[in-house]
Design an enzyme around this catalytic site. Sequence first.
Site, PDB file in Angstrom:
ATOM      1  CB  THR A   1       3.587   3.827   3.613  1.00 36.86           C
ATOM      2  OG1 THR A   1       4.181   3.403   2.381  1.00 36.86           O
ATOM      3  CG2 THR A   1       2.826   5.124   3.352  1.00 36.86           C
ATOM      4  CG  ASP A   2       8.405   2.787   1.174  1.00 39.89           C
ATOM      5  OD1 ASP A   2       7.199   2.785   0.860  1.00 39.89           O
ATOM      6  OD2 ASP A   2       9.227   2.003   0.662  1.00 39.89           O
ATOM      7  CD  GLU A   3       3.201   3.862  -1.932  1.00 42.58           C
ATOM      8  OE1 GLU A   3       2.425   4.723  -2.366  1.00 42.58           O
ATOM      9  OE2 GLU A   3       3.100   2.655  -2.206  1.00 42.58           O
TER      10      GLU A   3
ATOM     11  CE1 TYR B   1      -2.054   3.653   1.426  1.00 38.94           C
ATOM     12  CE2 TYR B   1       0.046   3.921   0.282  1.00 38.94           C
ATOM     13  CZ  TYR B   1      -0.696   3.408   1.333  1.00 38.94           C
ATOM     14  OH  TYR B   1      -0.069   2.666   2.315  1.00 38.94           O
TER      15      TYR B   1
ATOM     16  CE  LYS C   1      -0.559   4.691   5.740  1.00 34.70           C
ATOM     17  NZ  LYS C   1      -1.245   3.950   6.849  1.00 34.70           N
TER      18      LYS C   1
ATOM     19  NE  ARG D   1      -0.120   2.079  -9.167  1.00 33.97           N
ATOM     20  CZ  ARG D   1       0.352   1.344  -8.152  1.00 33.97           C
ATOM     21  NH1 ARG D   1       1.419   1.719  -7.484  1.00 33.97           N
ATOM     22  NH2 ARG D   1      -0.260   0.231  -7.805  1.00 33.97           N
TER      23      ARG D   1
END
Length: 340
Positions: free
Chosen positions: A125-127, A153, A157, A276
């Site tokens: 993921t780009d995260e 998260y 990843k 968040r």
Amino acid sequence: MKMLITGGAGFIGSAFIRYMLKKHPDYEYVCLDCLTYAGNIKNIEFALNMPGFRFACGSISDKDYVDALFEKEKFDVVVNFAAESHVDRSIKNPDLVVETNVMGTLTLLNAARKYEVKRFHQISTDEVYGDLPLDRPDLFFTEETPIRTSSPYSSSKAGADLLALAFYRTYGLPVTVSRCSNNYGPRQFPEKLIPLMIAKALRDEPLPVYGEGLNVRDWLYVDDHCKAVDLIISNGKPGEIYNVGGHNEKQNIEVVKTVLDRLGKPYGLIEHVADRAGHDLRYAIDPSKISAQLGWEPETDFETGIASTIDWYIENRSWTDDILSGEYLKYNEKAAEKYA
Ligand code: NAD
Ligand code: DAU
């Protein structure tokens, strides 16, 4: 060609199964998914009786199950979509994301190495790149951007992504990794921004926007992600990372207003709620590598994709209703027994 697709009962995995069965009907496919709350057997119901497709209900973290499956099926290719995919859940329960995303991926990598698969593709993921500032629209994530995660998260990843690359470097396992931006489309679990806002708006309930709604995400129609993964598996180079994204940045508030406009609902439904924890500000992918090297370009622009996505949720309202009522858990339980 026999392909293992993990997490295929979820949002992107099920779109990938649809895409691949159409594009490569001559391949054989096994979908491994343990049907967590995010899995839905209805997402792949169309495939269950197709020749060349098999569903196996099991966890990527279950070493014995995974080993037996690899021994029996002799996969050529593994595509790992299976994950705990929601940032907010990972903030509430960081242990589970590490168990599934890190340890589950390691279990798959060990089996892929033992049974000598020809390609292991990790859906990252780009995260993993963390975030970009809101006041620097000139900055983008490239494959060289350092890993700098924010949430449990994204950290899990990143762990999985780096483990996969380590298996290439250390053991010569033919690994590729893709780091994609936010996907949208049909069958996305109604905890993620777009399907959640559609579900709330259709019920005239308040739409919870974190903070001012100024955070930016880079949206990609799910089938364009599937096309990129297919291209990487076929033509990508082992050991390489490919960023996937379509230069389609939107502030969250813009996306929410687009949903309300399409549904003819008032902006008064928007409710600004507490932000968040650790909220990433902006994601923006530079996709020039996959575009130049593999010829990938997104086909669906946001205006077309979001309109057809909203229409899908209207026309298939029972899909969301079954999730919200818990009805889907009943058919998942039956499938778990049948395909154990
Ligand atoms: P999802 O939550 O909709 O689906 C995840 C699937 O994995 C579910 O079917 C679930 O049952 C299955 N699963 C979970 N734990 C499992 C386990 N231990 N064993 C077997 N199956 C298990 O997720 P998604 O949005 O479709 O994302 C798929 C992948 O793509 C994830 O790896 C995610 O990190 C990545 N990704 C998602 C996006 C996005 O915008 N949704 C963007 C980039 C990357
Ligand atoms: O960028 C890729 C990632 O995109 C994937 O790796 C993740 O699996 C996927 O869940 C997604 O992560 P995000 O955190 O960006 O997606 P989410 O839909 O949860 O939130 C999108 C934005 O909307 C984010 O800035 C938070 C905001 N938001 C989200 C929810 C659920 C709200 O304002 N209100 C909400 O209720």
